[in-house]
Design a protein around this motif. Structure first.
Motif, short mmCIF file in Angstrom:
data_model
loop_
_atom_site.label_atom_id
_atom_site.label_comp_id
_atom_site.label_asym_id
_atom_site.label_seq_id
_atom_site.Cartn_x
_atom_site.Cartn_y
_atom_site.Cartn_z
N ARG A 189 0.87 -1.19 0.00
CA ARG A 189 0.00 0.00 0.00
C ARG A 189 0.90 1.23 0.00
NH1 ARG A 189 -3.14 -0.65 4.59
NH2 ARG A 189 -1.58 0.47 5.82
N VAL A 190 0.89 1.95 -1.09
CA VAL A 190 1.72 3.15 -1.22
C VAL A 190 1.02 4.32 -0.54
CG1 VAL A 190 2.78 4.78 -2.82
CG2 VAL A 190 2.79 2.33 -3.34
N HIS A 191 1.71 4.95 0.41
CA HIS A 191 1.14 6.08 1.15
C HIS A 191 1.47 7.42 0.50
CE1 HIS A 191 0.76 3.65 5.16
NE2 HIS A 191 0.14 3.08 4.14
N LYS A 192 2.73 7.64 0.19
CA LYS A 192 3.12 8.90 -0.45
C LYS A 192 4.52 8.77 -1.01
CE LYS A 192 4.64 11.09 3.90
NZ LYS A 192 4.49 12.28 4.77
N THR A 193 4.83 9.65 -1.95
CA THR A 193 6.16 9.68 -2.54
C THR A 193 6.46 11.09 -3.04
OG1 THR A 193 7.59 8.73 -4.25
CG2 THR A 193 5.29 9.00 -4.83
N SER A 194 7.74 11.42 -3.04
CA SER A 194 8.15 12.71 -3.60
C SER A 194 8.58 12.57 -5.06
CB SER A 194 9.31 13.29 -2.78
OG SER A 194 10.45 12.44 -2.84
N SER A 195 8.55 11.35 -5.58
CA SER A 195 8.94 11.12 -6.97
C SER A 195 7.88 11.66 -7.92
CB SER A 195 9.14 9.62 -7.23
OG SER A 195 9.23 9.36 -8.61
N LEU A 196 8.29 12.57 -8.79
CA LEU A 196 7.35 13.10 -9.77
C LEU A 196 6.92 12.01 -10.74
CD1 LEU A 196 8.94 16.59 -10.59
CD2 LEU A 196 7.00 16.08 -9.10
N ALA A 217 12.11 5.25 -11.65
CA ALA A 217 12.47 6.54 -11.05
C ALA A 217 13.99 6.69 -10.96
CB ALA A 217 11.84 6.66 -9.66
N LYS A 218 14.69 5.61 -10.61
CA LYS A 218 16.14 5.66 -10.58
C LYS A 218 16.72 5.91 -11.97
CE LYS A 218 17.03 2.59 -6.61
NZ LYS A 218 17.64 1.29 -6.21
N ALA A 219 16.17 5.22 -12.96
CA ALA A 219 16.67 5.38 -14.33
C ALA A 219 16.44 6.79 -14.85
CB ALA A 219 15.98 4.37 -15.24
N ALA A 220 15.42 7.47 -14.32
CA ALA A 220 15.14 8.84 -14.73
C ALA A 220 16.02 9.85 -14.02
CB ALA A 220 13.67 9.17 -14.47
N GLY A 221 16.87 9.39 -13.08
CA GLY A 221 17.78 10.27 -12.37
C GLY A 221 17.14 11.07 -11.25
N GLU A 222 16.05 10.55 -10.69
CA GLU A 222 15.36 11.25 -9.62
C GLU A 222 15.95 10.91 -8.25
OE1 GLU A 222 10.77 12.33 -10.60
OE2 GLU A 222 11.15 10.36 -9.75
N SER A 223 16.00 11.90 -7.37
CA SER A 223 16.17 11.66 -5.94
C SER A 223 14.78 11.74 -5.33
CB SER A 223 17.09 12.71 -5.31
OG SER A 223 18.39 12.63 -5.85
N THR A 283 14.46 6.02 0.78
CA THR A 283 14.94 7.24 0.13
C THR A 283 16.09 6.88 -0.80
OG1 THR A 283 16.48 7.70 1.94
CG2 THR A 283 14.29 8.73 2.06
N TYR A 284 16.15 7.63 -1.91
CA TYR A 284 17.20 7.38 -2.89
C TYR A 284 17.82 8.71 -3.29
CZ TYR A 284 19.52 6.11 -7.26
OH TYR A 284 20.44 5.94 -8.26
N ASP A 285 19.14 8.76 -3.29
CA ASP A 285 19.88 9.95 -3.69
C ASP A 285 20.54 9.68 -5.04
OD1 ASP A 285 21.13 12.64 -3.07
OD2 ASP A 285 22.93 11.42 -3.36
#
Length: 433
Positions: A246-253, A328-334, A369-371
């Motif tokens: 169950r996904v609650h929230k994310t900052s990934s666009l 999201a990682k492949a798109a270069g997002e933190s 979290t991913y940087d």
């Protein structure tokens, strides 16, 4: 299938409301009698037509073809985001084979170039022009209405020339093929169709591309099909693939735009008002629209809902979350991501409902979290200031697992199921296809 027959959550109610809002007088759209009729009959009518068409094609072919043409005409006329006209164009090309003699007669008329042929040409031109009007939308042009309306002219003439009661085989037949050729042409396609339509969805390894369009069917978090189970292999394939997330929230666009993909802002306000009068939430999600057409087609929530209601949470299988994180990682997002990994693959005995379980089951809370700059990730379980220090994730936590293999990303996409937070709905809402 699923809970399609519940008018307050069904996609069938949405289709009829959209058609009425687009083509009926406003006095009809706002009529309480129409709202009552939708509540009582909309999902059942949609299901009845889809069941009647194959039965009539088997026993009363002329009427079956006429009903199929009407059904697909309504599909083509449905406004975005549910304008699945490409499906109708593909289906219509096979309808000719149900009337081979009448089709041959119509094509002979066209070849003669006489008055009938000129009338058909004029009708085709008018149909094409109407198709252009129906297919013109603010941000794209849908070619399906043009194609279907042209097919409709020939098929309507074909139905007209058919006798009222038609034999199930044509009057002219070709020599029978050799036995080996017949097996290749009939047996193998039949086996493939059974695997595709029944076996793979029941096993739980096929969701998107399965014959479940707009059915309110759950392919994870337990089955809600009235007749057959789904997800039979999920327990065997392991929590890394099919645990319920169950996904609650994310900052990934990227993740936020991709899922859960609400498309309610595409609805005409009159359609939304009619749906609300039926008791429907007047909301819809279409996560695969963004994947197939593009994210520009995902209109989002209407402003009033966005301002007054929390974002819809959603559940999805673990393998689909791994795909999203990899993208999201492949798109270069933190980015940061919070989710709960539910403790079971389906509602436990004693759960009030599957929807209550999906919405409220505690499970294991995970923050990931991913940087992108350093390519490093952090993951911890639980909540609170000390959770990050005292409760690191195990190496096999879903968010730390690699993305699915290449072949799996191409052959298996699993749809997220929206959760309308705090609204107490008893069934999964319309999503699709």
């Amino acid at each position: 299938c699923g809970r399609f027959l519940d008018a307050t959550t069904s996609c069938g109610t949405i289709f009829f409301a959209q058609l009425l809002a687009a083509y009926a007088p406003s006095s009809v759209v706002t009529s309480p009698a129409v709202a009552s009729l939708l509540r009582l009959a909309a999902p059942l009518a949609a299901l009845a037509v889809e069941l009647l068409v194959p039965i009539l094609l088997l026993f009363w072919r002329k009427l079956g073809l006429a009903l199929a043409l009407l059904f697909h005409l309504l599909v083509v006329l449905t406004p975005p985001p549910n304008n699945a006209g490409g499906f109708s164009v593909c289906a219509a090309q096979y309808l000719f084979f149900f009337a081979p003699d009448a089709t041959a007669a119509v094509l002979s008329e066209v070849a003669k170039g006489d008055t009938t042929a000129r009338a058909l040409a004029l009708a085709t031109g008018i149909a094409f022009s109407l198709g252009r009007r129906v297919g013109t939308h603010p941000f794209f042009f849908d070619t399906a209405p043009c194609a279907y309306f042209v097919q409709l002219v020939i098929l309507a003439r074909t139905v007209y020339k058919m006798p009222m009661f038609t034999a199930t085989t044509p009057t002219t037949t070709a020599p029978p093929p050799a036995a080996s050729v017949s097996a290749m042409r009939v047996t193998l396609p039949l086996v493939a169709a059974v695997l595709y339509a029944f076996v793979l969805p029941s096993l739980g390894v096929l969701d998107q591309m399965a014959p479940n369009m707009f059915s309110n069917q759950r392919y994870h978090a337990g089955s809600n099909h009235l007749l057959v189970p789904t997800g039979l292999l999920h327990a065997s394939l392991g929590v890394g693939a099919f645990s319920v997330i169950r996904v609650h929230k994310t900052s990934s666009l990227l993740i936020g735009r991709q899922y859960p993909a609400e498309v309610t802002a595409s609805f005409d306000p009159a359609a939304r008002q009619l749906l609300k009068s039926v008791g429907h939430s007047a909301r819809m999600w279409n996560p695969m629209l963004g994947r197939v057409i593009g994210l520009m087609a995902v209109a989002g929530p209407v402003p009033e809902d966005a301002a007054s209601k929390p974002d819809a949470r959603y559940t999805l299988p673990a393998i689909e979350l791994r795909r999203l994180i990899g993208e999201a990682k492949a798109a270069g997002e933190s980015f940061a991501l919070e989710y709960a990994r539910l403790d079971t693959l389906e509602p436990p005995n004693g759960a009030a409902s599957a929807e209550a379980w999906r919405a409220k089951s505690k499970g294991t809370h995970v923050t990931y979290t991913y940087d992108a700059a350093s390519g490093s990730a952090k993951c911890h379980v639980g909540k609170g200031l000390l959770a990050g220090l005292l409760s690191p994730c195990a190496p096999d936590e879903v968010a730390l697992l690699p993305p699915p293999p290449w072949w799996a990303t191409k052959l298996a996409a699993f749809q997220p199921l929206p959760i309308l937070t705090g609204e107490g709905w008893g069934e999964v809402h319309c999503y699709g296809p």
